[in-house]
Design a protein around this motif. Structure first.
Motif, PDB file in Angstrom:
ATOM      1  N   HIS A 153      -6.667   2.904   1.013  1.00 53.19           N
ATOM      2  CA  HIS A 153      -6.181   3.145   2.381  1.00 53.19           C
ATOM      3  C   HIS A 153      -6.961   4.373   2.812  1.00 53.19           C
ATOM      4  CE1 HIS A 153      -2.596   3.720   5.319  1.00 53.19           C
ATOM      5  NE2 HIS A 153      -3.349   4.799   5.487  1.00 53.19           N
ATOM      6  N   CYS A 183       0.832  -1.205   0.000  1.00 55.65           N
ATOM      7  CA  CYS A 183       0.000   0.000   0.000  1.00 55.65           C
ATOM      8  C   CYS A 183       0.867   1.257   0.000  1.00 55.65           C
ATOM      9  CB  CYS A 183      -0.913  -0.020   1.229  1.00 55.65           C
ATOM     10  SG  CYS A 183      -1.830   1.508   1.434  1.00 55.65           S
ATOM     11  N   HIS A 229      -3.006   0.659   8.444  1.00 54.25           N
ATOM     12  CA  HIS A 229      -3.791   0.439   7.226  1.00 54.25           C
ATOM     13  C   HIS A 229      -5.245   0.096   7.532  1.00 54.25           C
ATOM     14  CE1 HIS A 229      -4.450  -0.578   2.993  1.00 54.25           C
ATOM     15  NE2 HIS A 229      -5.227  -1.551   3.456  1.00 54.25           N
TER      16      HIS A 229
HETATM   17 ZN    ZN Z   1      -2.231   1.294   3.660  1.00 58.73          ZN
END
Ligand code: ZN
Ligand code: 5GP
Length: 137
Positions: free
Chosen positions: A99, A6, A48
């Protein structure tokens, strides 16, 4: 938890550099690389969470308090005339990075940023049906 794949996890935790306007143990506020207006920023949790529905309740509360504090500073510093907080969940709602993040968007008279929608219409029956469905949950 962080997600290795991410990009916002990496930015929020300083693994990828960003222009940071604010940071504490839970959040980082960075400038958006494709700003809607001058100063458009993103509030990112350091952990996250894909979206609002996954976000921890305590962090959800702190997110708004933090956004309020940073937005007030930005509004003053940049001489903004108004301010939008925008938060997208799911592709259908325009989310492109999965996210959780909140957009902090300073607004200026006649800035032309298209953060709006065309008002539709709803009959009393449709509104009652929506209320019934939500009440049932
Ligand atoms: Zn993330
Ligand atoms: P969303 O459409 O998911 O609500 O918003 C994603 C936002 O993240 C967009 O405004 C986009 O410009 C911004 N963005 C995506 N990748 C990066 C990045 O690597 N760095 C920064 N600073 N902003 C990003």
């Amino acid at each position: 938890m962080k997600d290795q794949n991410c990009i916002f996890c990496k930015i929020a935790n300083g693994e990828i550099p960003s222009t940071t306007l604010y940071e504490d143990e839970d959040f980082r506020v960075i400038l958006d690389m494709g700003p809607a207006t001058r100063g458009h920023a993103l509030l990112l949790p350091k952990e996250h969470y894909a979206n609002l529905f996954e976000l921890d309740d305590k962090l959800a509360a702190k997110a708004l308090v933090t956004a309020k504090k940073v937005a007030a500073r930005m509004k003053d510093a940049l001489g903004a005339d108004g301010f939008n907080l925008v938060q997208n969940n799911g592709e259908a709602a325009g989310q492109t990075v999965f996210h959780f993040h909140m957009h902090l968007i300073p607004r200026y008279e006649n800035d032309g940023a298209g953060i709006s929608w065309t008002p539709g219409s709803a009959t009393p029956e449709e509104m009652a049906e929506v209320k019934r469905l939500v009440d049932e949950k």
